[in-house]
Design a protein around this motif. Sequence first.
Motif, short mmCIF file in Angstrom:
data_model
loop_
_atom_site.label_atom_id
_atom_site.label_comp_id
_atom_site.label_asym_id
_atom_site.label_seq_id
_atom_site.Cartn_x
_atom_site.Cartn_y
_atom_site.Cartn_z
N GLN A 171 0.42 -1.01 -0.12
CA GLN A 171 0.04 -0.15 0.30
C GLN A 171 0.93 0.97 -0.09
N THR A 204 1.52 8.84 -6.07
CA THR A 204 1.88 10.51 -6.34
C THR A 204 2.61 10.93 -7.40
N THR A 261 0.93 3.77 -2.98
CA THR A 261 1.01 5.72 -2.81
C THR A 261 1.53 6.20 -3.18
#
Length: 254
Positions: free
Chosen positions: A40, A48, A44
Motif C-alpha cells: 500500500q 503520488t 501510494t
Amino acid sequence: MEAVILILALLFVAFVAAGVYVSVKAVGAAKRGVDRTITQARRTVEDTTLRAKSFGQVGLAGELAQLRLSLRTSMKATQEALHAGVAEDASLSESIGLFERLSAHGHELDDDLKRLEREPDKARVAELLPELRERTERVTHAADSLRWAARDRAQRFADDDLASLSAQIEVESGALRHWATGPGADADWPEAGAAAGAAGTAGAAGAAADRENAADAADAARRAAAGPEAITARDPRRQTTYPWQKAARPEGTV
C-alpha cells in the motif's frame, strides 16, 4: 509409573507442537500484514509520483503518466466499491469475478505504459500511444461501468426500502388515529377532545362539591341528636407542654 511418564511426555510434545503451530501462524499473519502495508505504501508513493508527472511534465512522458494515473484510479475505486458492496449484496460476487478478469488486462496495460516511460525511442512511443490510449479508455470504461452499476443497485435497494418503510409508517399512523376515522367521528378531533376534557373536569368538580355538602349535613344531624355539649374548664394537668417552656414555679420562691 512408566504410563504416567509416557502421558506426561505426550502432553509435553503436544504443547510444544501447539506452541510451534501458533507461532508459525502468528509470524505468517505478521508477515502478510507487513507485506500488505509495504504494498500500500509503494502504491501510494507511485500514485503520488504519477500525479506529479502528469501535472509537471509535458509531451509523451506527461501523457503516459496521465494514462497510468487514470487507469489505476478507476481500477482502485471499482475494487473498493465492489468489495464493500458484496457484504450486503451477494449477487455482486459475479461482478467481482468479472472485475478480476478485467484486472488482468489492467495490470498488463499498466506494465506496458511503465515500460514505455523508460523507452528511449520517442518516435516508437508516439506510434504506440494512440493504441495504448484506446486500450486505457476501454479498460477504464468497463471498470467505471461496473462501479456505477453496483452503486445504482445499492441506491435502488435503499430507495425501495425507504418507500416500504414510509408506507408502513403511514399505515401505523392511521391506526394510531383510528378514533378520528371511525363512524360519526368529528373531523376536528383535537378540538372535540379538548371540549370533552373540559366537560369531564367540570363534572368532577360538581361531584366533589356534592360529596362535601352531604358530609356537612351528616355532621349537623349527629350534633343535633347528641344534644348540647357540656362546657368544662381545661385541666391544667392535661395541658400539653413543650420542651422549650419553663416549668411553673411554686408561690413564695424567687
